[in-house]
Write a protein that holds these residues in place. Structure first.
Motif, mmCIF file in Angstrom:
data_model
loop_
_atom_site.group_PDB
_atom_site.id
_atom_site.type_symbol
_atom_site.label_atom_id
_atom_site.label_comp_id
_atom_site.label_asym_id
_atom_site.label_seq_id
_atom_site.Cartn_x
_atom_site.Cartn_y
_atom_site.Cartn_z
ATOM 1 N N ASP A 61 0.829 -1.202 0.000
ATOM 2 C CA ASP A 61 0.000 0.000 0.000
ATOM 3 C C ASP A 61 0.866 1.255 0.000
ATOM 4 N N ASP A 62 2.187 1.070 -0.141
ATOM 5 C CA ASP A 62 3.135 2.182 -0.094
ATOM 6 C C ASP A 62 3.951 2.242 -1.379
ATOM 7 N N PRO A 63 3.602 3.124 -2.325
ATOM 8 C CA PRO A 63 4.371 3.224 -3.570
ATOM 9 C C PRO A 63 5.839 3.547 -3.344
ATOM 10 N N GLY A 64 6.183 4.123 -2.187
ATOM 11 C CA GLY A 64 7.570 4.413 -1.888
ATOM 12 C C GLY A 64 8.427 3.175 -1.764
ATOM 13 N N GLN A 65 7.808 2.016 -1.515
ATOM 14 C CA GLN A 65 8.550 0.760 -1.425
ATOM 15 C C GLN A 65 8.916 0.189 -2.791
ATOM 16 N N VAL A 66 8.332 0.732 -3.833
ATOM 17 C CA VAL A 66 8.498 0.168 -5.175
ATOM 18 C C VAL A 66 9.670 0.793 -5.915
ATOM 19 N N GLY A 67 9.775 2.114 -5.861
ATOM 20 C CA GLY A 67 10.802 2.809 -6.627
ATOM 21 C C GLY A 67 10.363 3.026 -8.064
ATOM 22 N N VAL A 69 9.520 2.848 -11.923
ATOM 23 C CA VAL A 69 9.124 1.753 -12.808
ATOM 24 C C VAL A 69 9.049 2.275 -14.236
ATOM 25 N N ASP A 70 8.895 1.346 -15.178
ATOM 26 C CA ASP A 70 8.791 1.738 -16.590
ATOM 27 C C ASP A 70 7.418 2.295 -16.923
ATOM 28 N N ALA A 71 6.391 1.743 -16.301
ATOM 29 C CA ALA A 71 5.014 2.164 -16.613
ATOM 30 C C ALA A 71 4.141 2.020 -15.383
ATOM 31 N N ILE A 72 3.183 2.930 -15.253
ATOM 32 C CA ILE A 72 2.191 2.869 -14.187
ATOM 33 C C ILE A 72 0.819 2.768 -14.833
ATOM 34 N N ILE A 73 0.124 1.662 -14.556
ATOM 35 C CA ILE A 73 -1.254 1.485 -15.000
ATOM 36 C C ILE A 73 -2.130 2.145 -13.947
ATOM 37 N N PHE A 74 -2.728 3.267 -14.307
ATOM 38 C CA PHE A 74 -3.437 4.110 -13.349
ATOM 39 C C PHE A 74 -4.928 3.855 -13.502
ATOM 40 N N GLY A 75 -5.497 3.105 -12.546
ATOM 41 C CA GLY A 75 -6.878 2.665 -12.709
ATOM 42 C C GLY A 75 -7.764 2.931 -11.520
ATOM 43 N N VAL A 76 -7.567 4.052 -10.845
ATOM 44 C CA VAL A 76 -8.398 4.362 -9.680
ATOM 45 C C VAL A 76 -9.762 4.894 -10.121
ATOM 46 N N ASP A 79 -12.979 9.888 -8.461
ATOM 47 C CA ASP A 79 -12.884 10.752 -7.289
ATOM 48 C C ASP A 79 -11.570 10.565 -6.533
ATOM 49 N N GLY A 80 -10.870 9.461 -6.799
ATOM 50 C CA GLY A 80 -9.617 9.205 -6.100
ATOM 51 C C GLY A 80 -8.385 9.605 -6.875
ATOM 52 N N LEU A 81 -8.568 10.262 -8.025
ATOM 53 C CA LEU A 81 -7.432 10.542 -8.906
ATOM 54 C C LEU A 81 -6.370 11.414 -8.247
ATOM 55 N N GLU A 82 -6.757 12.517 -7.635
ATOM 56 C CA GLU A 82 -5.763 13.451 -7.102
ATOM 57 C C GLU A 82 -4.885 12.800 -6.037
ATOM 58 N N ALA A 83 -5.502 12.138 -5.075
ATOM 59 C CA ALA A 83 -4.729 11.507 -4.000
ATOM 60 C C ALA A 83 -3.820 10.418 -4.545
ATOM 61 N N ALA A 84 -4.317 9.606 -5.477
ATOM 62 C CA ALA A 84 -3.508 8.520 -6.040
ATOM 63 C C ALA A 84 -2.354 9.066 -6.868
ATOM 64 N N ALA A 85 -2.601 10.161 -7.600
ATOM 65 C CA ALA A 85 -1.532 10.754 -8.406
ATOM 66 C C ALA A 85 -0.392 11.231 -7.522
ATOM 67 N N LYS A 86 -0.716 11.882 -6.424
ATOM 68 C CA LYS A 86 0.328 12.342 -5.502
ATOM 69 C C LYS A 86 1.073 11.157 -4.892
ATOM 70 N N ALA A 87 0.337 10.089 -4.579
ATOM 71 C CA ALA A 87 0.959 8.921 -3.952
ATOM 72 C C ALA A 87 1.910 8.189 -4.886
ATOM 73 N N CYS A 88 1.673 8.248 -6.204
ATOM 74 C CA CYS A 88 2.497 7.470 -7.129
ATOM 75 C C CYS A 88 3.791 8.182 -7.536
ATOM 76 N N LEU A 89 4.013 9.395 -7.053
ATOM 77 C CA LEU A 89 5.215 10.156 -7.427
ATOM 78 C C LEU A 89 6.527 9.401 -7.189
ATOM 79 N N PRO A 90 6.662 8.630 -6.082
ATOM 80 C CA PRO A 90 7.927 7.911 -5.877
ATOM 81 C C PRO A 90 8.221 6.849 -6.939
ATOM 82 N N LEU A 115 1.149 15.632 -11.963
ATOM 83 C CA LEU A 115 2.360 14.914 -12.355
ATOM 84 C C LEU A 115 3.080 15.657 -13.476
ATOM 85 N N PRO A 116 4.375 15.384 -13.661
ATOM 86 C CA PRO A 116 5.086 15.996 -14.790
ATOM 87 C C PRO A 116 4.407 15.633 -16.110
ATOM 88 N N GLN A 117 4.131 16.620 -16.938
ATOM 89 C CA GLN A 117 3.407 16.371 -18.178
ATOM 90 C C GLN A 117 4.128 15.362 -19.064
#
Length: 307
Positions: A61-67, A69-76, A79-90, A115-117
């Motif tokens: 549940d912690d994206p910081g543990q992953v480091g 990656v080549d691709a992120i499949i973003f499927g939230v 209504d959860g987009l903003e929080a998930a986007a911030k969480a996936c930055l690491p 996120l960076p465009q």
């Protein structure tokens, strides 16, 4: 490839199973009982062809543990987009591509506000899935096809690499030359299928059986198509008829995820479907009375309540 699914719901879970089986390192970001089940028993995908269970590379549940990656499949959910986007930055490195597979047509634009465009692409999933239980993803319809590209649809090595990985996994990722048009083609259908099956508590068979319901379905599609054309999306003139022919072949019991969420008393992402159609119509100076009526009917259930 190293791939993360953020979060591992229906779409992310579907691809996590397929890509893990194909030999890729997949990090599944999940939470609660769903995460516990993935850690304890693996992640299972049920389709008409049977079931497949995999043990992901990482389940956390912690994206910081992953480091990175080549691709992120973003499927939230929308209504959860903003929080998930911030969480996936690491998990974002210089060449990482983030591909949103959300309902509606605004996810990519919303992501670049956070996120960076350069890291944000665009995508549309042509598959219906649901979390049937902790650690269990069930395909309920659709072809299992995923269309994605850079935001401007230009060719790129990172898109080609992920497309090859998905095609080799047994799912399908055909080449697209206009991802914005692809998004609107689905949105035209989904604004109607989501709205009608939820507001009328009905199935695909009901839409085909009751003429007034079928006419409402077509009217919603026509409204949404008009909005797309007003926004310079290249849509076929006969798109409503073409989609209606597809709807005639939907399984009788098929319903949209919105209808399933309503039945379970879960929050509804109507702001990004019927609500988006109403909002985008207003911006374009167009009426959208059918979408507006559906949006109004579903308001009492927006935040979830017993059906």
């Amino acid at each position: 490839m190293k791939i993360a699914t953020m979060a591992t719901g229906g779409i992310g879970g579907y691809l996590a199973v397929k890509l893990t089986q194909a030999g890729h390192q997949v990090a599944t970001i999940a939470r609660g009982a769903h995460l516990d089940a993935i850690r304890d028993r693996g992640l299972t995908l049920e389709t008409a062809d049977g079931s497949e269970t995999v043990t992901p590379w990482i389940a956390t549940d912690d994206p910081g543990q992953v480091g990175p990656v080549d691709a992120i499949i973003f499927g939230v959910k929308g209504d959860g987009l903003e929080a998930a986007a911030k969480a996936c930055l690491p998990m974002i490195g210089p060449d990482t591509i983030v591909l949103p597979f959300l309902n509606g047509v605004e996810a990519s634009d919303r992501l670049i506000a956070i996120l960076p465009q350069a890291n944000v692409g665009n995508g549309v999933a042509q598959v219906s899935t649901t979390i049937a239980g902790p650690g269990l993803i069930r395909q309920t319809g659709g072809s299992g096809q995923f269309l994605f590209a850079e935001r401007d649809s230009r060719p790129s090595a990172r898109v080609d690499a992920l497309r090859a990985a998905i095609n080799e996994s047994g799912a399908a990722a055909p080449v697209t030359t206009d991802i914005v048009r692809d998004l609107w083609l689905k949105f035209i259908m989904f604004s109607a299928f989501s709205g009608v099956t939820a507001a009328a508590r009905c199935t695909a068979a009901d839409i085909r059986t009751y003429p007034p319901l079928g006419q409402l379905f077509r009217d919603v599609m026509a409204e949404t198509a008009a909005i797309g054309r007003a926004r310079a999306v290249d849509l076929p003139n006969d798109i409503v008829d073409k989609i209606w022919e597809r709807v005639k072949k939907f399984p009788d019991s098929m319903r949209a995820s919105t209808a399933l969420d309503l039945e379970k008393g879960l929050p509804l992402e109507i702001e990004w479907v019927s609500g988006a159609a109403v909002r985008l119509a207003r911006e374009s100076g167009l009426p959208a009375p059918c979408n507006a009526a559906i949006y109004a009917l579903l308001q009492p259930h927006r935040n979830g309540r017993p059906a």
